[in-house]
Design a protein around this motif. Sequence first.
Motif, short mmCIF file in Angstrom:
data_model
loop_
_atom_site.label_atom_id
_atom_site.label_comp_id
_atom_site.label_asym_id
_atom_site.label_seq_id
_atom_site.Cartn_x
_atom_site.Cartn_y
_atom_site.Cartn_z
N ALA A 89 -5.03 66.76 52.72
CA ALA A 89 -4.04 67.09 51.70
C ALA A 89 -4.46 66.67 50.30
CB ALA A 89 -2.70 66.45 52.05
N VAL A 90 -5.61 65.98 50.18
CA VAL A 90 -6.11 65.57 48.87
C VAL A 90 -7.55 66.02 48.72
CG1 VAL A 90 -4.55 63.58 48.76
CG2 VAL A 90 -6.85 63.29 49.70
N ALA A 97 -6.99 59.56 39.95
CA ALA A 97 -6.57 60.10 38.66
C ALA A 97 -6.85 61.59 38.54
CB ALA A 97 -7.25 59.35 37.52
N GLU A 98 -8.02 62.01 39.02
CA GLU A 98 -8.37 63.43 38.95
C GLU A 98 -7.47 64.26 39.85
OE1 GLU A 98 -13.14 62.93 37.88
OE2 GLU A 98 -12.46 62.95 39.97
N LEU A 121 -0.28 52.98 43.65
CA LEU A 121 -1.44 53.83 43.40
C LEU A 121 -2.07 53.58 42.02
CD1 LEU A 121 -0.41 57.35 44.79
CD2 LEU A 121 -2.04 55.74 45.77
N ARG A 122 -1.33 52.97 41.13
CA ARG A 122 -1.84 52.82 39.76
C ARG A 122 -3.14 52.03 39.69
NH1 ARG A 122 1.83 51.93 34.34
NH2 ARG A 122 0.19 52.52 32.88
N PRO A 123 -3.29 50.91 40.43
CA PRO A 123 -4.57 50.19 40.38
C PRO A 123 -5.72 50.97 41.03
CG PRO A 123 -2.80 48.80 41.24
CD PRO A 123 -2.30 50.19 41.26
N LEU A 124 -5.41 52.06 41.72
CA LEU A 124 -6.43 52.80 42.45
C LEU A 124 -6.88 54.07 41.72
CD1 LEU A 124 -4.75 52.61 46.00
CD2 LEU A 124 -6.37 51.00 44.98
N LEU A 125 -6.49 54.24 40.48
CA LEU A 125 -6.74 55.49 39.77
C LEU A 125 -8.22 55.86 39.71
CD1 LEU A 125 -4.19 55.20 36.84
CD2 LEU A 125 -4.11 56.81 38.76
N ARG A 127 -10.50 55.08 41.95
CA ARG A 127 -11.08 55.19 43.30
C ARG A 127 -11.13 56.64 43.75
NH1 ARG A 127 -9.43 50.83 46.73
NH2 ARG A 127 -9.96 52.18 48.50
N ARG A 128 -12.18 56.99 44.47
CA ARG A 128 -12.23 58.32 45.06
C ARG A 128 -11.25 58.39 46.22
NH1 ARG A 128 -15.81 61.42 42.76
NH2 ARG A 128 -17.64 60.49 41.72
#
Length: 237
Positions: A89-90, A97-98, A121-125, A127-128
């Motif tokens: 789904a992603v 972020a992308e 999710l904000r600290p993971l922006l 991350r792939r």
Amino acid sequence: MSVEIALRAARVRYGPLEALHGVDLAMPTARLTVLAGRNGAGRTTVLRALAGTVPLAEGRVDWRGTDVTRLPAFVRARRGLAFVPDQRAVFASLTVAENLALATRQGTGPGRAVAGVYPALRPLLDRRAATLSGGEQRMLAVARALLSPARLLLLDEPSQGMSPETAARTYALLGEAAAAGRTVVVAEQSLPPALRAEASVVHVLRRGAVVLSGEPGEIPEEPPVAADPDRPGGRQG
């Protein structure tokens, strides 16, 4: 109560096996509808038929009174439909972020937008998406749908892999989306209390047919949704 999207006498076949047997289903506008049923019941196939990712063998899909049966999935998406499938789904090769930037309204930064949906999710922006846990990927997929301008949201097991607290927040967010005028259709195996509290309509499916429909209070705790031993290979629920 107006109808946003509906299946009319819909049949879907995977090879020689029929997954939906002339199903009639209507999803009310600006409401949260639940499709309940275990794997093989047909709930995933209903979502795929509405989204246009599987063709109908017979019947039609009506969206706001227009027959869209022959419209491909990308055209339905452009018209305001967001589909969160149960798998893939992603965009795994893109960062969080992308992924969010592809869905967020113009002028809204992904970091600011996601903070109001899933702050985790904000600290993971940076991350792939491929490196996220299963629950984090589900949060990202749901966030993309919620932050998109789509007026019709279809979500297959959105709480899959989430903690109970995050699942409850997810159902609350989907309920808020419906209250704000968006049409939300969720497929789940069962009706946890948090989802039951947000839903307006529940359709229980078994072996490719609708066996029970009503308001959440009319649906028993354990509806008759036995798995279908004749379903095709893979997860066609």
